[in-house]
Write a protein that holds these residues in place. Structure first.
Motif, PDB file in Angstrom:
ATOM      1  N   GLU A 234       0.829  -1.197   0.000  1.00 31.50           N
ATOM      2  CA  GLU A 234       0.000   0.000   0.000  1.00 31.50           C
ATOM      3  C   GLU A 234       0.871   1.257   0.000  1.00 31.50           C
ATOM      4  O   GLU A 234       0.878   2.012   0.961  1.00 31.50           O
ATOM      5  N   PRO A 235       1.617   1.508  -1.072  1.00 31.53           N
ATOM      6  CA  PRO A 235       2.475   2.706  -1.075  1.00 31.53           C
ATOM      7  C   PRO A 235       1.692   3.993  -0.956  1.00 31.53           C
ATOM      8  O   PRO A 235       2.161   4.960  -0.357  1.00 31.53           O
ATOM      9  N   ASP A 236       0.487   4.038  -1.515  1.00 33.54           N
ATOM     10  CA  ASP A 236      -0.317   5.256  -1.410  1.00 33.54           C
ATOM     11  C   ASP A 236      -0.718   5.524   0.040  1.00 33.54           C
ATOM     12  O   ASP A 236      -0.749   6.677   0.481  1.00 33.54           O
ATOM     13  N   ALA A 237      -1.060   4.453   0.773  1.00 34.71           N
ATOM     14  CA  ALA A 237      -1.433   4.625   2.178  1.00 34.71           C
ATOM     15  C   ALA A 237      -0.239   5.117   2.990  1.00 34.71           C
ATOM     16  O   ALA A 237      -0.382   5.981   3.864  1.00 34.71           O
ATOM     17  N   VAL A 238       0.949   4.578   2.714  1.00 36.65           N
ATOM     18  CA  VAL A 238       2.149   5.041   3.416  1.00 36.65           C
ATOM     19  C   VAL A 238       2.349   6.526   3.163  1.00 36.65           C
ATOM     20  O   VAL A 238       2.531   7.321   4.094  1.00 36.65           O
ATOM     21  N   ALA A 239       2.307   6.911   1.895  1.00 41.07           N
ATOM     22  CA  ALA A 239       2.545   8.319   1.549  1.00 41.07           C
ATOM     23  C   ALA A 239       1.500   9.225   2.195  1.00 41.07           C
ATOM     24  O   ALA A 239       1.839  10.320   2.690  1.00 41.07           O
ATOM     25  N   ARG A 240       0.252   8.779   2.216  1.00 44.71           N
ATOM     26  CA  ARG A 240      -0.821   9.602   2.785  1.00 44.71           C
ATOM     27  C   ARG A 240      -0.618   9.809   4.289  1.00 44.71           C
ATOM     28  O   ARG A 240      -0.710  10.940   4.794  1.00 44.71           O
ATOM     29  N   HIS A 241      -0.349   8.722   5.000  1.00 41.29           N
ATOM     30  CA  HIS A 241      -0.174   8.835   6.455  1.00 41.29           C
ATOM     31  C   HIS A 241       1.110   9.593   6.807  1.00 41.29           C
ATOM     32  O   HIS A 241       1.134  10.367   7.774  1.00 41.29           O
ATOM     33  N   VAL A 242       2.176   9.380   6.042  1.00 44.18           N
ATOM     34  CA  VAL A 242       3.426  10.091   6.302  1.00 44.18           C
ATOM     35  C   VAL A 242       3.228  11.594   6.113  1.00 44.18           C
ATOM     36  O   VAL A 242       3.650  12.405   6.945  1.00 44.18           O
ATOM     37  N   ALA A 243       2.570  11.973   5.020  1.00 42.16           N
ATOM     38  CA  ALA A 243       2.351  13.398   4.758  1.00 42.16           C
ATOM     39  C   ALA A 243       1.511  14.038   5.859  1.00 42.16           C
ATOM     40  O   ALA A 243       1.815  15.148   6.322  1.00 42.16           O
ATOM     41  N   ALA A 244       0.447  13.344   6.298  1.00 43.31           N
ATOM     42  CA  ALA A 244      -0.417  13.905   7.342  1.00 43.31           C
ATOM     43  C   ALA A 244       0.325  14.012   8.670  1.00 43.31           C
ATOM     44  O   ALA A 244       0.189  15.012   9.398  1.00 43.31           O
ATOM     45  N   ALA A 245       1.107  12.986   9.022  1.00 46.50           N
ATOM     46  CA  ALA A 245       1.863  13.028  10.275  1.00 46.50           C
ATOM     47  C   ALA A 245       2.896  14.141  10.248  1.00 46.50           C
ATOM     48  O   ALA A 245       3.054  14.890  11.228  1.00 46.50           O
ATOM     49  N   LEU A 246       3.602  14.279   9.134  1.00 41.07           N
ATOM     50  CA  LEU A 246       4.643  15.310   9.052  1.00 41.07           C
ATOM     51  C   LEU A 246       4.047  16.712   9.050  1.00 41.07           C
ATOM     52  O   LEU A 246       4.671  17.656   9.556  1.00 41.07           O
ATOM     53  N   ASP A 247       2.866  16.862   8.498  1.00 36.27           N
ATOM     54  CA  ASP A 247       2.234  18.180   8.468  1.00 36.27           C
ATOM     55  C   ASP A 247       2.031  18.699   9.892  1.00 36.27           C
ATOM     56  O   ASP A 247       2.390  19.839  10.214  1.00 36.27           O
TER      57      ASP A 247
ATOM     58  N   GLN B 245       9.415  13.181  17.539  1.00 36.14           N
ATOM     59  CA  GLN B 245       9.242  11.728  17.603  1.00 36.14           C
ATOM     60  C   GLN B 245       8.304  11.248  16.497  1.00 36.14           C
ATOM     61  O   GLN B 245       8.603  10.284  15.790  1.00 36.14           O
ATOM     62  N   ALA B 246       7.169  11.897  16.331  1.00 33.47           N
ATOM     63  CA  ALA B 246       6.233  11.506  15.280  1.00 33.47           C
ATOM     64  C   ALA B 246       6.863  11.675  13.904  1.00 33.47           C
ATOM     65  O   ALA B 246       6.658  10.843  13.006  1.00 33.47           O
ATOM     66  N   ALA B 247       7.642  12.752  13.718  1.00 40.45           N
ATOM     67  CA  ALA B 247       8.298  12.977  12.429  1.00 40.45           C
ATOM     68  C   ALA B 247       9.294  11.865  12.124  1.00 40.45           C
ATOM     69  O   ALA B 247       9.362  11.360  10.994  1.00 40.45           O
ATOM     70  N   ALA B 248      10.091  11.466  13.134  1.00 41.38           N
ATOM     71  CA  ALA B 248      11.076  10.407  12.916  1.00 41.38           C
ATOM     72  C   ALA B 248      10.403   9.078  12.581  1.00 41.38           C
ATOM     73  O   ALA B 248      10.851   8.341  11.698  1.00 41.38           O
ATOM     74  N   LEU B 249       9.304   8.758  13.261  1.00 35.23           N
ATOM     75  CA  LEU B 249       8.579   7.521  12.963  1.00 35.23           C
ATOM     76  C   LEU B 249       8.021   7.544  11.535  1.00 35.23           C
ATOM     77  O   LEU B 249       8.066   6.533  10.820  1.00 35.23           O
ATOM     78  N   ALA B 250       7.500   8.690  11.119  1.00 37.55           N
ATOM     79  CA  ALA B 250       6.947   8.794   9.773  1.00 37.55           C
ATOM     80  C   ALA B 250       8.045   8.653   8.720  1.00 37.55           C
ATOM     81  O   ALA B 250       7.858   7.981   7.689  1.00 37.55           O
ATOM     82  N   GLN B 251       9.207   9.265   8.966  1.00 35.86           N
ATOM     83  CA  GLN B 251      10.315   9.152   8.013  1.00 35.86           C
ATOM     84  C   GLN B 251      10.839   7.718   7.951  1.00 35.86           C
ATOM     85  O   GLN B 251      11.210   7.224   6.877  1.00 35.86           O
ATOM     86  N   TRP B 252      10.884   7.058   9.076  1.00 41.57           N
ATOM     87  CA  TRP B 252      11.275   5.646   9.096  1.00 41.57           C
ATOM     88  C   TRP B 252      10.297   4.823   8.256  1.00 41.57           C
ATOM     89  O   TRP B 252      10.699   3.944   7.486  1.00 41.57           O
ATOM     90  N   ALA B 253       9.012   5.092   8.406  1.00 41.35           N
ATOM     91  CA  ALA B 253       8.009   4.353   7.632  1.00 41.35           C
ATOM     92  C   ALA B 253       8.214   4.541   6.133  1.00 41.35           C
ATOM     93  O   ALA B 253       8.140   3.588   5.350  1.00 41.35           O
ATOM     94  N   ALA B 254       8.467   5.796   5.713  1.00 43.11           N
ATOM     95  CA  ALA B 254       8.678   6.054   4.284  1.00 43.11           C
ATOM     96  C   ALA B 254       9.903   5.297   3.774  1.00 43.11           C
ATOM     97  O   ALA B 254       9.886   4.721   2.672  1.00 43.11           O
ATOM     98  N   ALA B 255      10.977   5.278   4.578  1.00 39.55           N
ATOM     99  CA  ALA B 255      12.197   4.583   4.163  1.00 39.55           C
ATOM    100  C   ALA B 255      11.991   3.072   4.123  1.00 39.55           C
ATOM    101  O   ALA B 255      12.483   2.386   3.221  1.00 39.55           O
TER     102      ALA B 255
END
Length: 937
Positions: A645-658, A667-677
């Motif tokens: 689900e690459p689209d779901a990853v991108a969607r949740h990462v973008a919302a978390a980083l916003d 902490q939330a930003a680091a977790l989101a970046q880890w997920a994208a990687a």
């Protein structure tokens, strides 16, 4: 009916993305076929603005606005209206906008609705109607597709307010405006228009009440009324009962309303129907009767009815409700109505004291929402400034527990405006800091909580310690290690103290001990004294086993996560969730679900983590906790990163980083970046993954959050080795080895052995992989074990040991499939195909075009990597072969498929994957049909 052509000018719309998508879809389709939509929403939500936006967005043809004509007795028939619209659409498609269609008289509405139903898709006419939903939508419009408007989300309402005021509103004024508007744009505009520049900037006190009768009537489009005196009394009684409602719908018990009406109008006569009396009037259109509950269709209309009523009649209704409630087990609600029946705004100390005492009585059944209302009313009736501030603070605390931070903020502002002793001010700052910690800049929360700790230190040392620990939580969320350590500075040894009056002595002592031990253990952990952290944090976990307070149980779950005891973390989180729900503490539910989701994630149970995070996201958004929602989105991104689900990853990462960037949530930003990687790594993009993770884990000022980067080291090492960055991988292993030795992560020892295997020479790697698998067997967790088995299988295949490789890869595939790691399972299947095995994948077979089936397994893997944009060198590093081998196979691929460029190859592979997904969906539907019908395949 009348018509005019629209002159297009700019229209700014805040929010409404879902509604605009629906409108845009209809507008985009009009050149090919017609359509119709009905916009429905309570007064003030922006129906007219959306119609204007649609009219100005439509460029394919003319736009007509229809309204009732000047002659009320002259109506076009549906056929005549259709002929007119079809004639207008001959040269180009036409958009027809009908605002406030509910205001047309009945015959005109009937013909309009009939014309809408008779429109065919070939007519190229778009019919866009709007109706107010403060009354039931007319039956003539019932068959039209409806787009509903809801109140604006807090962030959208705040953006609208900033536009209206150019951002000059004082913070306290801003909070009160947003709370009073309740997401209604028209009401927000009316409130801002009422204030002078000095009031807006906070230089003068705000008028009270802020949302007075005229403002509400302006936003509602007039004063709602009923057809008779009985109906008007019914509307006012339901509106008044809603002022003391326990629920979010501000509804009322029909029996209570009936009893109050009898007391209000003892004379015989038929009122609006609330029972079986056939002579009763119909229920007013503004009301809905659902079972034994009555409510207004529109919250704004309810408030307007209450505010615009004559003062003496409103007081009489509240008095009737209080009389009806007396002796019925609704003591707090009765006292509230009694207080609203008092004459004038003058202080009423006796009534205020009774209200506050009853709200504080835990034996009185009442929700946090109702207690907040009672404390706020008690504060309004209190003359003494200090007591008034104390009661506003208590009201804010109850509003927070009810999950209503938008209500808590203005109450805290009211408490701050009053002179009060340090203990009261400290309590208010503690609540303000907790509000910001969940839904604001965490740096501001840190400072508020530090101030609270200093104000509370003299009168309430235990509460001061809790405030200091919460300040450390804020610094932790911000990733500010020095601030976290400074906040957790050594404190005097815990000593037995006399409990404060009214508190539960043993429970208070246990909570104080938990706070002390958590503080000591957390500081030792952050200082790297891992041997000194285990005992106090273990005490926190053990002490909470007999407790039932959600705050203490949440500390237990947090301590267990620090220790790596995921089972204890899951237990503590689940018990905290149950306790919060039982107490109706909506503010604590999202946090309990957050700890549960993290525990499942650390244990490798990604589907369970996803379930908890999905519920946590919903509850956090309902409770106005954007920071907590960002953490849940980061967990959802991590869970989706192992799935296809690459689209779901991108969607949740973008919302978390916003949210993380605006509120400083490192902490939330680091977790989101880890997920994208990790998603990049799973999809065979090690270069992208190594670049992302390098910023997160490599030493330096830009290193990610101190509690997250270690967890991402195994992913970085794998990506770095595949990308040819072995030295970077070795740089982080020493720190990771210390982390693994502490034992706070059950998977770390196995992951460390896997990292050493990736970097080891061939003569040592075999033993290291086996050692890693043995450690995985001890720790459990399908996903991490399957990753190690996959890497080991790849290593074995490249060393010409196919039989051993097939076994390891088969184990990896089974593990990935069991935990739902679809993207990693695809890697295992590709490796097995390269060995000549033919593992069946979901939808495989019929979905692949024949020409793609001509490729060998190795050629197919190279084709897929190139189609995703990888260079030959990147493919070679990923597959462990030379670039010359990739060049050779790629030439064969081009020849077999008859393509001449990488672009053509990407197109063909994309078509194959879409066909495979379609086949999988068809198989799933067929399986579902067979399950329903009992048919055999």
């Amino acid at each position: 009916m009348t018509g005019q052509t629209t002159v297009r000018t700019a229209v700014r719309v805040h929010g409404r993305s879902a509604q605009r998508r629906a409108l845009r879809a209809m507008l985009d389709a009009l050149p090919a076929h017609g359509g119709r939509l009905l916009l429905a929403g309570e007064p003030g939500l922006g129906r007219t603005t959306l119609l204007q936006w649609a009219a100005r967005s439509f460029r394919a043809g003319p736009v007509l606005h229809l309204g009732p004509g000047p002659d009320a007795n002259a109506h076009l028939t549906a056929g005549q209206l259709l002929d007119t619209l079809r004639a207008a659409a001959v040269a180009a498609p036409v958009l027809v906008c009908v605002d406030d269609a509910h205001r047309w008289d009945a015959p005109a509405r009937t013909e309009l609705a009939r014309a809408a139903r008779l429109l065919s898709t070939a007519d190229r006419v778009g019919l866009l109607l709007s109706v107010a939903s403060d009354r039931a939508v007319g039956p003539e419009f019932a068959r039209l597709p409806v787009v509903h408007l809801d109140p604006l989300a807090p962030a959208r309402a705040a953006a609208l307010l900033d536009d209206l005021t150019d951002g000059v509103a004082a913070p306290a004024v801003r909070e009160q405006l947003l709370a009073e508007a309740e997401g209604n744009p028209a009401l927000l505009v009316a409130l801002v228009r009422r204030l002078s520049p000095a009031e807006l900037r906070g230089h003068r006190p705000l008028p009270s009440p802020l949302a007075e009768a005229g403002v509400l009537a302006e936003a509602a489009g007039g004063v709602p009324t009923g057809p008779s005196a009985h109906a008007r009394d019914l509307l006012l009684t339901v509106a008044a009962a809603g002022e003391a409602s326990d629920g979010s719908d501000a509804d009322a018990d029909a029996g209570l309303v009936r009893d109050a009406l009898r007391r209000l109008r003892p004379a015989p006569g038929h009122g609006p129907g609330l029972g079986p009396d056939p002579g009763a009037e119909p229920l007013p259109g503004q009301l809905v009767l659902a079972g034994d509950r009555l409510r207004f269709r529109s919250p704004l209309v309810r408030r307007t009815v209450h505010a615009t009523a004559a003062a003496d009649r409103r007081r009489a209704v509240h008095r009737a409700l209080a009389d009806a409630l007396d002796g019925g087990g609704h003591r707090l609600t009765a006292l509230l109505h009694r207080s609203w029946s008092l004459d004038g705004p003058a202080p009423a100390p006796a009534s205020a004291d009774r209200l506050a005492a009853t709200a504080a009585d835990g034996a009185v059944p009442a929700s946090h929402r109702l207690r907040a209302t009672a404390y706020a009313r008690a504060a309004e009736l209190t003359a003494d400034g200090a007591r008034r501030a104390e009661r506003y603070t208590a009201a804010a605390e109850q509003a927070l527990l009810a999950g209503r931070p938008e209500r808590a903020r203005p109450l805290l502002a009211a408490a701050r405006d009053r002179a009060a002793p340090d203990a009261v001010r400290g309590r208010a700052e503690l609540l303000r800091g907790m509000t910001e910690l969940r839904d604001g800049p965490v740096g501001d929360a840190h400072q508020s909580l530090l101030l609270a700790a200093s104000l509370l230190a003299a009168d309430d040392p235990a509460e001061a310690a809790a405030a200091a620990l919460a300040a450390a939580d804020a610094a932790w969320a911000a990733g500010d290690l020095p601030a976290c350590l400074a906040t957790l500075a050594p404190e005097p040894p815990l000593r037995a103290e006399h409990p404060s009056p009214g508190s539960d002595g043993p429970a208070a002592a246990r909570t104080a001990a938990v706070v002390h031990d958590h503080r000591v253990g957390m500081r030792a952990l952050l200082e790297g004294r891992l041997d000194r952290a285990g005992a106090p944090l273990g005490q926190v976990v053990r002490r909470s086993r007999t407790g039932d307070r959600p705050e203490t149980l949440l500390r237990s779950a947090a301590a267990a996560l620090l220790l790596g005891d995921v089972d204890a973390a899951r237990s503590g989180g689940a018990r905290a969730l149950a306790a919060a729900r039982q107490l109706g503490s909506d503010a604590l539910v999202p946090q309990a679900l957050e700890y549960l989701a993290y525990a499942e994630l650390r244990a490798g149970r990604h589907p369970q983590a996803r379930t908890h995070a999905e519920e946590g996201l919903r509850t956090a958004l309902r409770a106005g906790q954007r920071n907590t929602a960002a953490h849940h989105r980061a967990v959802l991104a991590l869970a989706a990163s192992i799935e296809e689900e690459p689209d779901a990853v991108a969607r949740h990462v973008a919302a978390a980083l916003d949210t993380a960037r605006r509120h400083g949530l490192a902490q939330a930003a680091a977790l989101a970046q880890w997920a994208a990687a990790r998603a990049d790594l799973g999809r065979g993009r090690p270069f992208d993954a190594a670049d992302r993770l390098g910023l997160l884990v490599l030493p330096g000022l830009g290193r990610g959050h101190f509690a997250v980067w270690r967890l991402a080291v195994p992913c970085f090492v794998e990506a770095a080795v595949l990308a040819g960055r072995d030295e970077d991988a070795r740089r982080v292993l020493t720190d990771f080895a210390d982390w693994a030795a502490f034992g706070a992560d059950p998977q770390a020892a196995a992951q460390l052995a896997r990292c050493h295997a990736l970097l080891a020479p061939a003569e040592h790697a075999d033993a290291l992989y086996r050692h890693a698998l043995d450690r995985h067997d001890e720790a459990g967790g399908d996903f991490e074990r399957a990753r190690t088995a996959l890497l080991y299988g790849k290593w074995l295949r490249r060393r010409r040991r196919p039989r051993e490789a097939r076994g390891r890869l088969g184990t990896a595939l089974a593990g990935f499939e069991r935990c739902g790691a679809g993207v990693w399972a695809a890697q295992a299947r590709d490796e097995l195909r390269a060995l000549g095995a033919a593992p069946r994948s979901p939808g495989a077979g019929a979905g692949t075009p024949a020409r793609l089936g001509r490729l060998t397994p190795q050629q197919l893997r190279i084709a897929r990597q190139v189609a995703e944009g990888a260079t030959n060198r990147e493919v070679a590093l990923t597959l462990g072969v030379s670039t010359r081998t990739v060049d050779y196979h790629l030439r064969k691929v081009f020849a077999a498929l008859g393509v001449r460029s990488r672009l053509e190859l990407a197109r063909m592979v994309g078509q194959a994957e879409r066909a495979q997904e379609a086949q999988a969906a068809q198989d799933a539907r067929r399986a579902g049909h067979q399950e329903k019908t009992g048919a055999q395949p």
